[in-house]
Write a protein that holds these residues in place. Structure first.
Motif: not given
Length: 170
Positions: A116-127
């Motif tokens: 759920x925490x991962x889902x709140x992050x932008x995929x762009x933040x993970x390149x």
């Protein structure tokens, strides 16, 4: 071999009225209607074989619910005496299936929280080259980051839908 005598079922007027309402109810779930009908037939003096034949049921099914009622009859009568307002709910519980343990949980609360925490992050933040998460992309990323060894898209969808709880609200 001597045949075992079926339990004798005796009902109070209140119990009979509640069971008849369940039996005749248009919105009563079928399993409760069937079980109420079994108890009413037993109280009317029918044996298990007659009840099974009359209702197109398996004799073991009739025996199970007749014995369940017999086993809990004293408790039902006590509720009727001490807390009459709770009689309907007690009868409903008596005719309902017992809780089952179900399938054990596969993911820990921590793993679900990390997804759920991962889902709140932008995929762009993970390149990553996309603007938003889909359940499938989220599942693959959770595996890639070692949050889980493997997870289905459906499991991720369920966690997102119910806010992380592994059991849906009732």
């Amino acid at each position: 071999m001597v045949a075992q005598q079926a339990a004798t079922i005796e009902l109070s007027d209140k119990q009979r009225k509640i069971l008849e309402k369940l039996d005749k109810g248009t919105h009563t779930p079928l399993h409760l209607k069937t079980r109420a009908h079994i108890i009413l037939n037993a109280a009317d003096g029918m044996n298990n074989k007659q009840i099974a034949r009359h209702n197109n049921l398996n004799r073991n099914q009739v025996k199970k619910w007749r014995n369940r009622w017999d086993h809990l009859a004293e408790a039902v009568a006590q509720v009727e005496t001490e807390r009459p307002h709770a009689l309907k709910a007690t009868i409903h519980d008596t005719l309902s299936d017992e809780q089952r343990s179900g399938k054990p949980r596969f993911f820990t609360d921590e793993q679900v929280a990390e997804i759920l925490t991962l889902s709140c992050q932008s995929p762009k933040d993970k390149d990553l080259p996309y603007s938003h998460w889909t359940p499938g992309k989220l599942a693959r990323q959770a595996e890639k980051e070692g949050i889980v060894e493997s997870i289905s898209t459906r499991s991720v969808s369920r966690f997102l839908k119910i806010g992380g709880s592994q059991t849906p609200p009732k």
